[in-house]
Design a protein around this motif. Structure first.
Motif, mmCIF file in Angstrom:
data_model
loop_
_atom_site.group_PDB
_atom_site.id
_atom_site.type_symbol
_atom_site.label_atom_id
_atom_site.label_comp_id
_atom_site.label_asym_id
_atom_site.label_seq_id
_atom_site.Cartn_x
_atom_site.Cartn_y
_atom_site.Cartn_z
ATOM 1 N N TRP A 152 9.014 -0.525 -3.562
ATOM 2 C CA TRP A 152 8.276 0.034 -2.435
ATOM 3 C C TRP A 152 6.943 0.539 -2.942
ATOM 4 O O TRP A 152 6.877 1.223 -3.970
ATOM 5 N N ALA A 153 5.902 0.270 -2.200
ATOM 6 C CA ALA A 153 4.593 0.819 -2.557
ATOM 7 C C ALA A 153 3.876 1.217 -1.281
ATOM 8 O O ALA A 153 4.099 0.631 -0.214
ATOM 9 N N LYS A 154 3.042 2.271 -1.395
ATOM 10 C CA LYS A 154 2.224 2.645 -0.242
ATOM 11 C C LYS A 154 0.828 3.009 -0.708
ATOM 12 O O LYS A 154 0.610 3.254 -1.903
ATOM 13 N N CYS A 155 -0.089 3.066 0.253
ATOM 14 C CA CYS A 155 -1.478 3.391 -0.084
ATOM 15 C C CYS A 155 -1.528 4.753 -0.770
ATOM 16 O O CYS A 155 -0.710 5.636 -0.503
ATOM 17 N N ILE A 156 -2.519 4.892 -1.666
ATOM 18 C CA ILE A 156 -2.623 6.136 -2.424
ATOM 19 C C ILE A 156 -2.945 7.328 -1.506
ATOM 20 O O ILE A 156 -2.644 8.474 -1.830
ATOM 21 N N ASP A 157 -3.502 7.053 -0.350
ATOM 22 C CA ASP A 157 -3.760 8.105 0.641
ATOM 23 C C ASP A 157 -2.467 8.357 1.427
ATOM 24 O O ASP A 157 -1.965 7.469 2.120
ATOM 25 N N GLU A 158 -1.957 9.563 1.307
ATOM 26 C CA GLU A 158 -0.679 9.919 1.947
ATOM 27 C C GLU A 158 -0.666 9.619 3.443
ATOM 28 O O GLU A 158 0.374 9.301 4.011
ATOM 29 N N ASN A 159 -1.824 9.742 4.074
ATOM 30 C CA ASN A 159 -1.868 9.594 5.536
ATOM 31 C C ASN A 159 -2.149 8.168 5.999
ATOM 32 O O ASN A 159 -2.191 7.899 7.195
ATOM 33 N N CYS A 160 -2.333 7.279 5.043
ATOM 34 C CA CYS A 160 -2.647 5.889 5.401
ATOM 35 C C CYS A 160 -1.359 5.119 5.687
ATOM 36 O O CYS A 160 -0.305 5.387 5.122
ATOM 37 N N GLY A 161 -1.484 4.146 6.600
ATOM 38 C CA GLY A 161 -0.293 3.420 7.025
ATOM 39 C C GLY A 161 0.095 2.239 6.146
ATOM 40 O O GLY A 161 1.190 1.692 6.275
ATOM 41 N N TRP A 162 -0.763 1.815 5.229
ATOM 42 C CA TRP A 162 -0.471 0.615 4.430
ATOM 43 C C TRP A 162 0.767 0.830 3.563
ATOM 44 O O TRP A 162 0.844 1.805 2.817
ATOM 45 N N TYR A 163 1.721 -0.059 3.696
ATOM 46 C CA TYR A 163 2.868 0.017 2.795
ATOM 47 C C TYR A 163 3.534 -1.354 2.692
ATOM 48 O O TYR A 163 3.350 -2.226 3.551
ATOM 49 N N VAL A 164 4.284 -1.518 1.626
ATOM 50 C CA VAL A 164 5.017 -2.771 1.442
ATOM 51 C C VAL A 164 6.400 -2.457 0.876
ATOM 52 O O VAL A 164 6.561 -1.527 0.080
ATOM 53 N N ARG A 165 7.372 -3.207 1.340
ATOM 54 C CA ARG A 165 8.715 -3.077 0.772
ATOM 55 C C ARG A 165 9.247 -4.472 0.461
ATOM 56 O O ARG A 165 9.141 -5.377 1.288
ATOM 57 N N ALA A 166 9.798 -4.594 -0.724
ATOM 58 C CA ALA A 166 10.364 -5.883 -1.115
ATOM 59 C C ALA A 166 11.744 -5.648 -1.698
ATOM 60 O O ALA A 166 12.033 -4.561 -2.220
ATOM 61 N N ARG A 167 12.573 -6.662 -1.584
ATOM 62 C CA ARG A 167 13.949 -6.504 -2.056
ATOM 63 C C ARG A 167 14.372 -7.727 -2.856
ATOM 64 O O ARG A 167 13.934 -8.839 -2.599
ATOM 65 N N SER A 168 15.248 -7.474 -3.801
ATOM 66 C CA SER A 168 15.783 -8.571 -4.599
ATOM 67 C C SER A 168 17.263 -8.719 -4.292
ATOM 68 O O SER A 168 17.908 -7.759 -3.877
#
Ligand SMILES: [Zn+2]
Length: 235
Positions: free
Chosen positions: A44-60
């Motif tokens: 899981w990763a998200k934008c360095i700005d806590e309030n920003c909506g950008w995020y990604v989730r990947a699964r194996s």
């Protein structure tokens, strides 16, 4: 392959590959992200700005290294204040991937200072000298193989040289720690030519009888070389 952006259901061959792709997207689009979770089965990763909506989730899956993007919100709501010149995603490994081709030529003189300049001019990212230097080493090793690997291939190269050129003589000298020291090569055709007409070829030009590689022009290296030469052509 360069991809512009990821999408849900994109599959990466492993987590390293996924992270590498994300880092390049972050550099290209001038944002940074923070990894929230990274384990065998999830990333899981998200934008360095806590309030920003950008995020990604990947699964194996449990049975393979593949990572599949399961959620992705691609729009940033953060301000440009967070889009720094320094980018935490610009690791030496990521930087090196931009410059691999520059090192295909063994004589390449591409230097860390040029990496810093090109990352700034072409990608708008600041890179420290230390990171640029590490990127250069990684890129050169990636394209040419490490020095150790190359020396490791030498015996098979010389063996093939002798198979393809009957009469060829090759010798390698190593030090006590099994490291390369000197090398000698005399091609079969050159040795035949020497026996027939000393060092003149059919065109009355001088041709090389043998090649030697040494650490420098010192007595030991010359003695080793001339001893091998004497073995090859006699008195
Ligand atoms: Zn953002």
């Amino acid at each position: 392959m360069e991809i512009e952006d990821i999408r849900v259901n994109y599959v990466f061959k492993n987590k390293t590959d996924l992270k590498h792709t994300l880092a390049k997207i972050a550099i290209k689009k001038h944002f940074q992200y923070r990894i929230q979770k990274s384990c065998l089965e999830a990333f899981w990763a998200k934008c360095i700005d806590e309030n920003c909506g950008w995020y990604v989730r990947a699964r194996s899956s449990k049975v393979s290294d593949y990572f599949r993007v399961i959620k992705y919100y691609k729009h940033h709501t953060c301000s440009l204040n967070h889009r720094n010149f320094e980018n935490r995603q610009a690791s030496a490994k990521v930087i090196s991937s931009y410059f691999k081709e520059k090192f295909r030529d063994p004589g390449s003189t591409y230097r860390p200072r040029q990496i810093i300049r090109d990352m700034r001019d072409e990608h708008g990212v600041g890179v420290t000298y230390n990171n640029a230097w590490r990127a250069k080493t990684l890129a050169a090793d990636g394209v040419r193989g490490s020095n150790e690997e190359s020396y490791g291939l030498l015996p098979s190269y010389l063996y093939m040289l002798q198979l393809a050129n009957p009469g060829t003589i090759t010798r390698v000298c190593k030090d006590e720690e099994n490291r390369f020291k000197y090398m000698f090569i005399a091609f079969g055709a050159s040795l035949d030519g020497w026996k027939q007409s000393c060092v003149k070829d059919g065109n009355n030009q001088i041709f090389p009888v043998a090649f030697g590689i040494g650490d420098s022009e010192n007595d030991n290296a010359w003695i080793w070389f001339f001893t091998r030469l004497k073995e090859a052509i006699g008195d």
